[in-house]
Design an enzyme around this catalytic site. Structure first.
Site, PDB file in Angstrom:
ATOM      1  NE  ARG A 176       1.079  -7.429  -3.914  1.00 48.31           N
ATOM      2  CZ  ARG A 176       1.983  -7.872  -4.767  1.00 48.31           C
ATOM      3  NH1 ARG A 176       2.229  -9.057  -4.754  1.00 48.31           N
ATOM      4  NH2 ARG A 176       2.745  -7.278  -5.695  1.00 48.31           N
ATOM      5  CB  SER A 229       1.581   0.418  -1.114  1.00 48.83           C
ATOM      6  OG  SER A 229       0.852  -0.962  -0.801  1.00 48.83           O
ATOM      7  CE  LYS A 274       4.214  -4.448  -5.277  1.00 49.19           C
ATOM      8  NZ  LYS A 274       3.675  -3.520  -4.339  1.00 49.19           N
TER       9      LYS A 274
END
Ligand code: NI
Lengths: 208, 208
Positions: free
Chosen positions: B42, B111, B140
């Site tokens: 990611r 998600s 995040k």
């Protein structure tokens, strides 16, 4: 389906940030009505979902006018909207990988600044080359310049179409055309103009 | 080829910016040796070419240990390196589009923060859900929290594996495990630790 025949003469590359309050899909429609023959959706700093939704809206417009849509960099978006092609720069997917994933029928364009890059891209099966920046440009600040002599030399050295890019506008388009290239690619010369339709029309009249 | 069977127990999600001078591929190898069972690449703010090159290096490592590699967001990269799967967030490609482009044999994770998102993703054919953030997280910053009760409720409401994500570390992993989820997903709890191998090993011992 085989590869579509492309008119590279007036190639619009997008940058939604130049449009202020104006809508990108509507602006593209005006540009097409003015004479744009090919559209490249080139958007940075955007989520994949936003890029997809934008590309879907733009694809509706380009399909309506039978204008091919090329996606910059993002093969995932090109596949997701079944665009006619992909444009890759030297920081994007390698040409051979793009061809492997897109198959023989999609248009793949490659950015080249040197004869070496141009010849390699041609050999690897690129459908066209974007060569530049031929003039200094504000929309891509890191772009190195390619002289008009170099542009002409590259055009004479390859068999695939060459599109000149970078800082081309109504004032200098004639000299670029004189190099014998197949088309010019513009961003600001259309998208920052008050009258997008007229801006495209005036460029089209010169480039033919 | 059919879909690989996945062990979701200890799912490492990468963020190369957390590593300082350390190499991402090497760090992933240490984490796998410590017990990581699944790896998600990611990476943001990276050119497509850099992402591809990084993914190719990581794929070599994961293949060596027979650990599936999942690519976050970028289906183009997933295709280019023939990764085992793709993880899509709510700002990425829609689940159905991802499935259409990847085919039935690739793993697709989604998600989800709410039961509604979870049920929709399951219905659309997601292979697993990433649910969180269960704790506040620095990696995040925009992630909304999902309570442990909500996590447990989602887990009980779906049939596909549920991986908890967001702020999970050695100190709170036990409470997360108690909700009955299939695995935990971590970034900092492994990648910012001085001893990546030991950090993974200690988490693995608890999660099993
Ligand atoms: Ni199969």
């Amino acid at each position: 389906m085989s590869k579509v025949k492309i008119d590279y003469s007036l190639y619009l590359v997008t940058d939604r940030k130049l449009l202020g309050e104006r809508d990108l899909a509507q602006s593209i429609e005006l540009a097409i009505q003015g004479g744009v023959s090919l559209v490249q959706l080139r958007e940075k700093s955007i989520s994949t979902k936003e890029f997809l939704n934008l590309a879907l809206r733009v694809k509706e417009i380009t399909s309506k006018y039978d204008i091919p849509l090329i996606i910059n960099d993002r093969l995932d978006i090109a596949l997701a909207v079944d665009a006619e092609g992909l444009h890759v720069g030297q920081d994007d997917l390698p040409m051979l990988k793009a061809r492997e994933l897109l198959g023989p029928d999609k248009i793949i364009g490659v950015s080249a600044r040197t004869l070496e890059e141009a010849l390699l891209a041609e050999k690897q099966g690129a459908d066209y080359l974007g060569v530049g920046a031929v003039f200094r440009t504000s929309t891509k600040s890191d772009a190195k310049e390619v002289s008009l002599e170099q542009l002409e030399y590259i055009k004479k050295s390859v068999s695939i179409p060459v599109v000149a890019i970078g800082g081309i506008n109504y004032g200098n388009i004639q000299q670029v055309k004189a190099t014998g290239i197949d088309g010019i690619s513009v961003v600001s010369a259309i998208l920052v103009q008050d009258n997008i339709f007229m801006a495209a029309k005036q460029l089209k009249e010169i480039i033919g």
